[in-house]
Each structure stands twice: as C-alpha cells, then as structure tokens.
Enzyme design. Structure first.
Site, PDB file in Angstrom:
ATOM      1  N   SER A 241      41.002  35.591  48.510  1.00  0.00           N
ATOM      2  CA  SER A 241      41.246  34.380  48.847  1.00  0.00           C
ATOM      3  C   SER A 241      40.137  34.382  50.291  1.00  0.00           C
ATOM      4  O   SER A 241      40.875  33.737  50.961  1.00  0.00           O
ATOM      5  CB  SER A 241      42.733  33.797  49.702  1.00  0.00           C
TER       6      SER A 241
ATOM      7  N   ASN B 273      32.543  36.035  42.180  1.00  0.00           N
ATOM      8  CA  ASN B 273      33.672  36.208  40.590  1.00  0.00           C
ATOM      9  C   ASN B 273      34.171  35.396  40.440  1.00  0.00           C
ATOM     10  O   ASN B 273      34.986  34.390  40.720  1.00  0.00           O
ATOM     11  CB  ASN B 273      33.900  37.509  40.905  1.00  0.00           C
TER      12      ASN B 273
ATOM     13  N   GLU C 230      40.420  44.573  47.192  1.00  0.00           N
ATOM     14  CA  GLU C 230      41.021  43.638  46.966  1.00  0.00           C
ATOM     15  C   GLU C 230      42.561  43.026  46.767  1.00  0.00           C
ATOM     16  O   GLU C 230      43.355  44.073  46.268  1.00  0.00           O
ATOM     17  CB  GLU C 230      40.595  42.795  45.553  1.00  0.00           C
TER      18      GLU C 230
ATOM     19  N   LYS D 157      34.818  34.424  37.296  1.00  0.00           N
ATOM     20  CA  LYS D 157      35.975  34.590  36.290  1.00  0.00           C
ATOM     21  C   LYS D 157      35.811  33.692  35.555  1.00  0.00           C
ATOM     22  O   LYS D 157      34.699  33.754  34.978  1.00  0.00           O
ATOM     23  CB  LYS D 157      37.577  33.968  37.264  1.00  0.00           C
TER      24      LYS D 157
ATOM     25  N   GLU E  68      42.998  41.784  37.496  1.00  0.00           N
ATOM     26  CA  GLU E  68      42.898  41.129  36.421  1.00  0.00           C
ATOM     27  C   GLU E  68      43.058  42.034  35.093  1.00  0.00           C
ATOM     28  O   GLU E  68      43.387  41.914  34.238  1.00  0.00           O
ATOM     29  CB  GLU E  68      42.565  39.877  36.561  1.00  0.00           C
TER      30      GLU E  68
ATOM     31  N   HIS F 163      38.462  45.314  38.399  1.00  0.00           N
ATOM     32  CA  HIS F 163      39.523  43.952  38.579  1.00  0.00           C
ATOM     33  C   HIS F 163      40.781  43.951  38.261  1.00  0.00           C
ATOM     34  O   HIS F 163      41.266  44.496  37.292  1.00  0.00           O
ATOM     35  CB  HIS F 163      38.632  42.842  38.272  1.00  0.00           C
TER      36      HIS F 163
ATOM     37  N   GLY G  89      43.947  35.069  44.692  1.00  0.00           N
ATOM     38  CA  GLY G  89      43.802  33.696  44.397  1.00  0.00           C
ATOM     39  C   GLY G  89      44.987  32.663  44.934  1.00  0.00           C
ATOM     40  O   GLY G  89      45.921  32.190  44.525  1.00  0.00           O
TER      41      GLY G  89
HETATM   42  P1  PGA Z   1      40.359  35.242  44.947  1.00  0.00           P
HETATM   43  O1  PGA Z   1      40.109  35.953  44.455  1.00  0.00           O
HETATM   44  O2  PGA Z   1      39.128  34.604  46.750  1.00  0.00           O
HETATM   45  O3  PGA Z   1      39.791  33.639  44.865  1.00  0.00           O
HETATM   46  O4  PGA Z   1      41.323  35.117  46.021  1.00  0.00           O
HETATM   47  C1  PGA Z   1      38.917  37.126  44.280  1.00  0.00           C
HETATM   48  C2  PGA Z   1      39.328  37.861  43.321  1.00  0.00           C
HETATM   49  O5  PGA Z   1      39.964  37.843  42.290  1.00  0.00           O
HETATM   50  O6  PGA Z   1      38.081  38.992  43.079  1.00  0.00           O
END
Ligand code: PGA
Length: 251
Positions: A214, A9, A168, A11, A98, A96, A174
C-alpha cells in the site's frame, strides 16, 4: 552508496493497449525531470515486448513478475529466463506473497528460481513478509529470517549485488494499511543485519531493500526517508502514471 529503486508491479492488470498507454504516459512524465532513483516496471508477460519497445533509451527498466527455474521443456504455461531476456527483461520478481499463497510456491522453489536467475543474468527482486497473524504473534523477525535464509541457501555473496530484496508485510498488500515508517524501518534494519551475518557488512550495506504494501503518494516520502528503506515495490498505485510518478519523486 546504494541506489534507491522504485518498481511497479502491475500484477494481472492491463491489456496490451492499456499497457502501451500507461508506459507511454510514464515515459513522458519521466522525461520532464531527473529521478533520484532507478525505475522498474513489471507488466504481465503479454505486454513485455511492447513495453520494452516504448521504454528503449529511457530511464525505465523492464521487469517480469515471475518465471520458471528450468531452461526449457514440457512445462505447460511456464516462461523461462531466456524467454524473458529475449524481450529485454532485466529484473524478475521472485517469491511474491501472492505466488507463495495462491500458487503454493515454497522456499525451495524460490531458492531454485533465484539460482536460475543468477545463472541466466536476470536480477531478482526477492519478496519476503509476514502475515497479520504472525505479526500479532510476535514472530515477524523469525518469519523473515527463515524466508531469507531459505531463499538464499547456497547463493554466494557476489550474487547479492545483483538482486533487490523487498520487505512486504502481507497484511499491508492491497489493503490500504501500511506499516508505519518505524515498523518498516525496524524490519529493514533487521534484514540488513541478517545479510551482514549471512555474508558480510559490505554486502549488506550495498543491498537495496525496498518496502512494499500500500505505498501511495501520500505515504511514500515518510517511508522512503527511513535510513534502511531504499525504495518501494508498488502495486495498486503504479497502475496510474501520475501516482507512480509522485512516488518516484518522493524517492
Ligand atoms: P500494493 O501491492 O501496493 O497494491 O499493496 C504491493 C505488492 O504486492 O507488491
């Protein structure tokens, strides 16, 4: 036997030339071995068409990060399923954290998006996960159950074979903090049992459930070796071809 799937992803990262560079490096890297998993990249909308051209006839599948559940019309700034399909998109991330937190997408919107994805033939990657507060409050499973039950409302069993679920934990996205393999496996097993309850054991056994939060080359193998963890949804570590390839190799 369900397939492992590693998805990246991106982003809101990579302009067009950076995207072309990254996916070209990825393609070249993947040409040198046979991955034991499916590989998906989810670049921003503006890069989809160019990325699609580069991954033609490769092992890489194309995903988008979002779309709107209406067919067309006066929805300024939105992108439809048909638009995604017309540039070669096969998968789309839905729900997601976010999107839920920053853009206020609720369970009913997520449910409408899943229904539209299935109607149009896009394969959704449905994301669920708890906040740190919810985990510390001991309500992780309740939160996950509510998110999944609401998202899958009125969705028939035959559609589940065409989707991926991603667990997740929000506190791990992140942040550099990862769920331990045991913590992640516990929730993945819970999700599989829930799908079995909502549908049947056959549907549950065949569903790919990714872990996200992460994921890095250093922790991918221990996570992906858990019995109910069928791949990874990778954010930060997919922005460099070499670290994403290391994660793919771990699968
Ligand atoms: P990250 O993001 O690997 O940077 O923690 C994962 C995600 O939001 O899908």
């Amino acid at each position: 036997m369900r397939k492992k799937v590693v998805a990246g992803n991106w982003k809101m990262n990579k302009n067009l030339s950076e995207a072309i560079q990254l996916v070209s490096d990825l393609r070249n890297g993947l040409d040198s071995f046979e991955p034991n998993c499916d590989v998906i990249v989810c670049p921003p909308f503006t890069n989809l068409e160019s990325v699609n051209t580069i991954i033609k006839d490769s092992k890489i599948h194309l995903g988008a990060q979002n779309f709107y559940f209406k067919d067309s019309g006066a929805f300024t700034g939105e992108i439809s399923a048909d638009m995604l399909l017309s540039v070669g998109v096969e998968y789309v991330i839905v729900g997601h954290s976010e999107r839920r937190a920053i853009f206020k997408e609720d369970d009913s919107v997520i449910n409408l998006k899943l229904k539209q994805a299935f109607t149009k033939g896009l394969k959704p990657i449905l994301c669920v996960g708890e906040t740190l507060e919810q985990r510390e409050g001991g309500i992780t499973k309740e939160v996950i159950k509510n998110q999944i039950t609401a998202a899958l409302k009125e969705i028939p069993a035959e559609n589940i074979a065409n989707m991926i679920l991603a667990y997740e934990p929000i506190w791990a996205i992140g942040t550099g903090k990862t769920a331990t393999p045991e913590q992640a496996e516990e929730v993945h097993k819970f999700i599989r049992d829930l799908i079995s309850e909502l549908y049947n054991s056959n549907v549950a056994e065949n569903l790919t459930i990714q872990y996200g939060g992460s994921v890095k080359p250093a922790n991918a193998e221990s996570l992906l070796s858990q019995p109910d963890i069928d791949g990874a949804l990778v954010g930060g570590a997919c922005l460099q071809a070499d670290s994403f390839i290391e994660i793919i190799k771990s699968a």
